[in-house]
Design a protein around this motif. Structure first.
Motif, PDB file in Angstrom:
ATOM      1  N   UNK A 112       0.810  -1.221   0.000  1.00 38.29           N
ATOM      2  CA  UNK A 112       0.000   0.000   0.000  1.00 38.29           C
ATOM      3  C   UNK A 112       0.836   1.261   0.000  1.00 38.29           C
ATOM      4  N   UNK A 113       2.067   1.178   0.486  1.00 35.18           N
ATOM      5  CA  UNK A 113       2.930   2.371   0.462  1.00 35.18           C
ATOM      6  C   UNK A 113       3.108   2.841  -0.976  1.00 35.18           C
ATOM      7  N   UNK A 114       3.135   1.889  -1.894  1.00 37.21           N
ATOM      8  CA  UNK A 114       3.309   2.229  -3.300  1.00 37.21           C
ATOM      9  C   UNK A 114       1.972   2.330  -4.010  1.00 37.21           C
ATOM     10  N   UNK A 115       1.054   1.449  -3.596  1.00 39.00           N
ATOM     11  CA  UNK A 115      -0.210   1.303  -4.298  1.00 39.00           C
ATOM     12  C   UNK A 115      -1.190   2.389  -3.889  1.00 39.00           C
ATOM     13  N   UNK A 118      -6.056   4.586  -0.589  1.00 42.28           N
ATOM     14  CA  UNK A 118      -7.474   4.829  -0.851  1.00 42.28           C
ATOM     15  C   UNK A 118      -8.179   3.579  -1.382  1.00 42.28           C
ATOM     16  N   UNK A 119      -9.483   3.617  -1.351  1.00 45.08           N
ATOM     17  CA  UNK A 119     -10.269   2.462  -1.801  1.00 45.08           C
ATOM     18  C   UNK A 119     -10.122   2.301  -3.309  1.00 45.08           C
ATOM     19  N   UNK A 120      -9.881   1.087  -3.732  1.00 45.89           N
ATOM     20  CA  UNK A 120      -9.699   0.822  -5.155  1.00 45.89           C
ATOM     21  C   UNK A 120     -10.961   0.159  -5.690  1.00 45.89           C
ATOM     22  N   UNK A 121     -11.752   0.945  -6.438  1.00 44.38           N
ATOM     23  CA  UNK A 121     -13.020   0.426  -6.937  1.00 44.38           C
ATOM     24  C   UNK A 121     -12.866  -0.256  -8.282  1.00 44.38           C
ATOM     25  N   UNK A 122     -13.792  -1.186  -8.536  1.00 45.62           N
ATOM     26  CA  UNK A 122     -13.918  -1.830  -9.837  1.00 45.62           C
ATOM     27  C   UNK A 122     -12.601  -2.266 -10.452  1.00 45.62           C
ATOM     28  N   UNK A 219     -10.843  -3.771  -4.534  1.00 47.34           N
ATOM     29  CA  UNK A 219      -9.613  -4.531  -4.357  1.00 47.34           C
ATOM     30  C   UNK A 219      -9.135  -4.309  -2.934  1.00 47.34           C
ATOM     31  N   UNK A 220      -9.359  -5.314  -2.072  1.00 50.89           N
ATOM     32  CA  UNK A 220      -8.992  -5.144  -0.664  1.00 50.89           C
ATOM     33  C   UNK A 220      -8.234  -6.369  -0.182  1.00 50.89           C
ATOM     34  N   UNK A 221      -7.230  -6.173   0.694  1.00 49.26           N
ATOM     35  CA  UNK A 221      -6.446  -7.322   1.155  1.00 49.26           C
ATOM     36  C   UNK A 221      -7.288  -8.370   1.864  1.00 49.26           C
ATOM     37  N   UNK A 222      -8.319  -7.932   2.623  1.00 49.09           N
ATOM     38  CA  UNK A 222      -9.056  -8.949   3.393  1.00 49.09           C
ATOM     39  C   UNK A 222      -9.850  -9.885   2.484  1.00 49.09           C
ATOM     40  N   UNK A 223     -10.220  -9.400   1.288  1.00 52.22           N
ATOM     41  CA  UNK A 223     -10.830 -10.333   0.336  1.00 52.22           C
ATOM     42  C   UNK A 223      -9.890 -11.485   0.054  1.00 52.22           C
ATOM     43  N   UNK A 224      -8.612 -11.152  -0.039  1.00 49.10           N
ATOM     44  CA  UNK A 224      -7.640 -12.186  -0.382  1.00 49.10           C
ATOM     45  C   UNK A 224      -7.338 -13.094   0.801  1.00 49.10           C
TER      46      UNK A 224
END
Lengths: 789, 264
Positions: A112-115, A118-122, A219-224
């Motif tokens: 996330x430091x690079x990415x 904020x929330x990444x939609x769609x 796109x969220x880490x907890x989904x993964x």
């Protein structure tokens, strides 16, 4: 009939993705003995790269996907193998598992430091026109995105099956599963084979990550993480070895659990909302407990396991007698007295509050010391046991008006009962499988129980009052701190007595070999039950105290409550990394958990750094699997022997230590004396607010401290203080804004002292192996008596 | 010649052997393997103290000693499974100390480890193929397999059977088949007779004789002292992790009873 086809077509792509991750898990588990829970994070990293390049930088979607799947993800896996897991090959399973858990939490934060936070939609899809429909029959259609997923996955499955069945590499991988050392004896470079397997698994994880991205709205880490746990169920269905069965497992979860059962029960009904997310965990649990073939432990099959050294005795047990007396009789009591004095008379309210939180957490962590440190079992459900304690206290006092202290006892008993229930499957499981089963149970509890109003309350939270007893109102912070400290001390001594007594010895024996213990007339069933119940009792007490401290126990939304299974992972990683065999390990872990954010704040680093350091902790852990505390103690014991033998060296070291301390403390003092108090106060004060209060306040005002001009600050300052008190009822006495730089200096000075002083817990300089002479002066445990006579 | 420091029966010192290999150019005097002043152990536990001996080309050397004296550790050090903390290992005068086990295996030292030494979950054929592909290459492997089945028809009958389902004797045959087909420079045989019926033990020792007659050197670790002495040319006696005597078998025989309690 057509319904069935609909279910299958809908569930099939998800099943493929579960299968891919499950394959990656099986691959690394079999070839390097690492049950890599970090795959969830690795898949997320690949998806993040794909998203960033494909959507935000407008690269061609195929190029972005290829880069993520074929380059970034395999390289990441290779890096993890090279820097971390390679060094742990001969370590026990628990050690590897904990390192992987550390990465599972750290990798997404580093990304996330690079990415971006904020929330990444769609998230995009690899398919050129993802939503285009293809007809299978009149009613049954499939989108292009899903079709691509299915085709890509099936191709990969076919290739992997062929690789394992018909190639030399596949043969070597299967052989390594059994004994890497015997493979080496046949003249094969086992490290190289293992590296290839890791690279391959990285490719699989990356592919799964990219294919999975489009199926979720964000796109969220907890989904993964969720994807990972479901995939473990699929891997278990394949008994952690068979490729086709693993794929079938993925299909059953996706089609039966995800489509058919909800379809038959009716999608809208409440029961479906419980069963659908719980299905994979139920299946995982059932497989682990009821399928006998799955539990053949890996360690017992390696005929060359005897090459590994046994775990060494605790360093403190072969400490020099004089140093031992000094530590036990003088330094330790002095340290405790100093801490008590600091907390009760000197520190500002905020610090008292954080230290109290640390004490509550230390009680929870103590339960891990008992279970993992004493009996060698790994449970990932400790946060849920703590939750059982907290929710019970809350419900009892809310519904029946019980005194919270009695409620606490009751809650701990309920947690103990839950622990004993969990111990039933533990009778037949060990190591990895127990860890996975407890995690499945924890997730099950969260999905099926936390939402009930007789557990988690109506709005997802239960108020927990602080007790009034013996004429003392523990609602005030300082009395409550004393109460928590007393309980922690009592429980610590209880643990010490259990460890020293026959129960402790029996547990040690069982950790060595359950069969041998049973042959020595120790009843493993009885002692497993005892240790589980005892450990969850402690966790229940800790959870109840933590609930009282917070004033409320929440089930959390998006799993971010401290009682959620995710924190069960974090707790175990933290305690095991710092030292699971000693009580001070648990206490230090708890204190660093609460004080670290303050330190980061003070250093002006973002809070994510704590989770990143967590990852580096995993790397350190690879070198010191006995825990950082224990490694330090060992070094200090060795160095004390060196110092005794060589006074000149000792003098030199003492000089270096003092120089270090001055080098740290002086600039801090200077800085705190000259800082511009007015400008930083609000910012510092604001973010240091306890989390509940801070969020409440932010939600309340939508307030951005940076964007307010200086003239308005004093007004906001006091408004914020009032608001904070309102939401944070128990800390009425705290002074939120007035901790001065002197305390930081003192803190750092203490830290430096502990770190660099030669007589206490020293040992960072010259960390290498001691010379042979001093090595021999540090005798085994039996020699201690000789010294002390 | 087996040699040892601090022993009355020393015939030639390892230093002399090393200089001969490096300078004098008389190849015949360079030992196949020289173990020089090895210390080794497991974690904090040390089990070998300053162990030195040499193994000559084509000779069988027996390591003898009571239980727990460090025999198996010595074998593991020679094949690289346990890394020594001090000392050197020289193969043909070349330092191989600290090399990974697979490199040592490719250099021609094959270890038949104590206890079960086959891959239980792989078939007989896969067990053999694993070794042959690594040592002979993919092309030679089928021919080597054929040869193994000719030597041990029992293995040919069971080629598709999982090795774990073989009897103890058959498993020994399987590990020895690898050696028979592709004779290594040095075979390290660690307690091959452990847990086998006497009749099978006979068979194992016959096979070892055959291996020796092909010119392979053998380092044999054994509790059946008399059998080992019958096979060996040289013997090294170890007690409490140190070499107490070494030399030709005839000289060592006299010492054996002092070191090893009778009955073993």
């Amino acid at each position: 009939m057509e319904d069935l086809l609909v279910y299958i077509v809908r569930g099939f792509p998800a099943g493929c993705v579960y299968g891919l991750v499950a394959m990656a898990i099986v691959l690394t588990y079999k070839t390097s003995g690492v049950f890599n829970l970090a795959f969830g994070a690795q898949a997320y990293v690949a998806a993040a790269v794909f998203y960033k390049l494909g959507k935000e930088h407008d690269w061609p979607i195929g190029v972005a996907a290829a880069l993520a799947v074929l380059v970034v993800s395999p390289l990441l896996a290779l890096g993890l193998e090279y820097f971390i897991f390679r060094h742990m090959r001969t370590q026990p399973l628990v050690v590897k598992l904990v390192a992987a858990l550390g990465l599972l939490t750290a990798l997404p934060e580093i990304t996330k430091l690079w990415f971006g936070k904020e929330i990444k939609n769609l998230p995009p899809s690899v398919a050129p026109s993802p939503d285009r429909l293809y007809k299978i029959t009149d009613r049954v259609t499939i989108t292009q995105d899903r079709l691509v997923t299915v085709i890509a996955s099936l191709l990969v499955f076919a290739a992997l099956t062929a690789l394992f069945r018909y190639t030399v590499l596949g043969l070597r991988m299967r052989a390594i599963t059994e004994s890497p050392r015997m493979v080496e004896l046949a003249g094969v470079n086992a490290n190289m084979v293992s590296r290839v397997a890791w690279t391959l698994s990285g490719f699989l994880a990356g592919l799964a990550g990219v294919l999975f991205a489009h199926t979720e709205p964000q796109l969220r880490p907890d989904n993964y993480t969720g994807l990972l746990i479901v995939s473990i169920a699929a891997a278990a269905f394949g008994l952690f070895k068979s490729i086709p069965r693993t794929l079938a497992g993925g299909m059953i979860i996706a089609i039966v659990g995800g489509q058919m059962i909800p379809g038959w029960l009716g999608v809208e009904r409440t029961i479906t909302s419980y069963i659908r997310p719980s299905f994979p965990f139920l299946m995982l649990f059932a497989i682990l407990v009821f399928v006998p073939g799955i539990r053949q432990s890996r360690e017992t099959t390696d005929p060359l396991a005897g090459v590994d050294p046994p775990p060494p005795a605790l360093a403190a047990s072969y400490r020099d007698a004089q140093l031992d007396r000094l530590t036990r009789k003088i330094l330790f009591p002095a340290f405790i007295a100093a801490v008590l004095y600091l907390v009760l008379f000197l520190l500002p309210g905020l610090w008292v509050s954080r230290v109290t939180e640390g004490v509550c957490l230390a009680v929870i962590f103590l339960s891990i010391t008992v279970l993992t440190g004493l009996s060698g079992q790994l449970s990932l459900a400790q946060s849920v046991f703590a939750g059982a304690g907290a929710f019970t206290v809350g419900q009892l006092s809310e519904r029946y008006g019980w005194n919270p202290l009695i409620g606490l006892l009751f809650g701990a008993l309920i947690a103990a009962a839950a622990g004993a229930l969990v111990a039933l499957p533990a009778m037949r499981l060990g190591g990895l499988y127990l860890a996975v089963a407890t995690f499945a149970l924890a997730l099950l509890a969260q999905n099926a129980l936390y939402g009930r109003d007789w557990v988690g309350g109506f709005a997802g939270q239960v108020d927990i009052p602080r007790p009034k007893a013996f004429g003392i109102d523990f609602g005030e912070d300082k009395p409550f701190f004393v109460l928590c400290a007393v309980i922690l001390t009592l429980l610590s001594y209880a643990v010490i007595f259990v460890r020293r007594g026959s129960t402790g010895r029996f547990l040690f024996a069982m950790r060595g070999s359950e069969t041998a213990a049973a042959a020595s007339a120790i009843n493993p069933v009885k002692y497993k039950l005892i240790v589980f119940a005892f450990s969850s009792f402690i966790a229940g007490v800790g959870g109840a105290l933590l609930g009282m401290y917070q004033g409320v126990a929440s089930t959390g939304f998006e799993g971010q409550s401290i009682f959620s299974p995710f924190y069960g992972l974090v707790f175990v990683v933290l305690v095991v990394t710092l030292g699971v065999r000693t009580i001070q390990g648990a206490i230090v872990a708890a204190m660093s958990f609460v004080l670290f954010p303050l330190l980061l704040e003070w250093l002006k680093l973002p809070i994510e750094f704590s989770l990143i350091l967590f990852g580096f902790g995993a790397i350190t852990f690879a070198r010191h699997p006995e825990g950082i505390m224990e490694a330090n103690t060992r070094k200090s014991v060795l160095r004390a022997a060196e110092n005794k033998a060589n006074p000149r060296l000792a003098r030199k070291r003492r000089l270096i230590a003092w120089a270090m301390m001055c080098a740290i403390a002086v600039p801090v003092l200077v800085r705190s004396a000259t800082r511009d108090a007015g400008a930083t106060e609000l910012n510092v004060g604001f973010t240091v607010l306890p989390i509940e209060c801070g969020t409440a306040w932010e939600a309340y005002t939508d307030f951005d401290p940076e964007g307010v001009d200086a003239a308005q600050r004093p007004a906001l300052h006091s408004a914020c203080k009032t608001e904070a008190r309102k939401h944070f009822t128990h800390t009425s006495g705290i002074k939120l804004w007035d901790y001065g730089g002197a305390w930081k200096a003192l803190f750092l000075f203490l830290f430096g002292f502990l770190r660099f002083s030669p007589s206490l817990i020293d040992g960072r300089r010259q960390g290498g192996r001691p010379s042979d002479e001093s090595g021999e002066q540090v005798p085994g445990p039996t020699d201690r008596e000789e010294v002390s006579v | 010649m087996a040699t040892a420091t601090g022993s009355g029966t020393t015939v030639s010192s390892p230093e002399a052997g090393a200089t001969a290999g490096a300078g004098a150019g008389v190849r015949a005097t360079t030992p196949l393997l020289a173990v020089e002043h090895i210390d080794a152990g497991y974690g904090p536990f040390r089990s070998l103290f300053d162990v030195s001996f040499t193994i000559e080309e084509g000779a069988a050397t027996a390591i003898l000693g009571p239980n727990g004296c460090g025999k198996t550790t010595t074998a593991r050090v020679v094949t690289g499974l346990v890394k020594p903390t001090a000392g050197r290992l020289l193969l043909d005068g070349v330092d191989i100390t600290g090399l990974p086990a697979w490199r040592i295996a490719r250099a021609g030292i094959i270890h038949a480890p104590e206890g079960r030494s086959v891959f239980a979950s792989l078939t007989v054929e896969e067990n053999l193929a694993l070794t042959f592909v690594a040592q002979l290459g993919k092309k030679e492997s089928p021919r080597a397999l054929q040869r193994a089945y000719e030597l041990f028809p029992r293995l040919g009958e069971r080629r598709k059977q999982q090795a774990g389902t073989l009897s103890g004797g058959e498993q020994r045959m399987l590990s020895l088949a690898r050696v028979m087909v592709n004779p290594p420079r040095l075979l390290v045989a660690d307690e091959l007779s452990l847990g086998l019926a006497p009749i099978i033990v006979d068979e194992v020792f016959q096979t070892l004789e055959t291996v020796k007659s092909t010119g392979t050197s053998i380092l044999i670790v054994e509790q059946h002292v008399q059998r080992a002495l019958a096979l060996a040319d040289h013997a090294v006696l170890i007690s409490k992790g140190s070499v107490v005597a070494s030399g030709p078998v005839e000289e060592i025989r006299a010492h054996v009873d002092e070191i090893i309690p009778s009955g073993l």
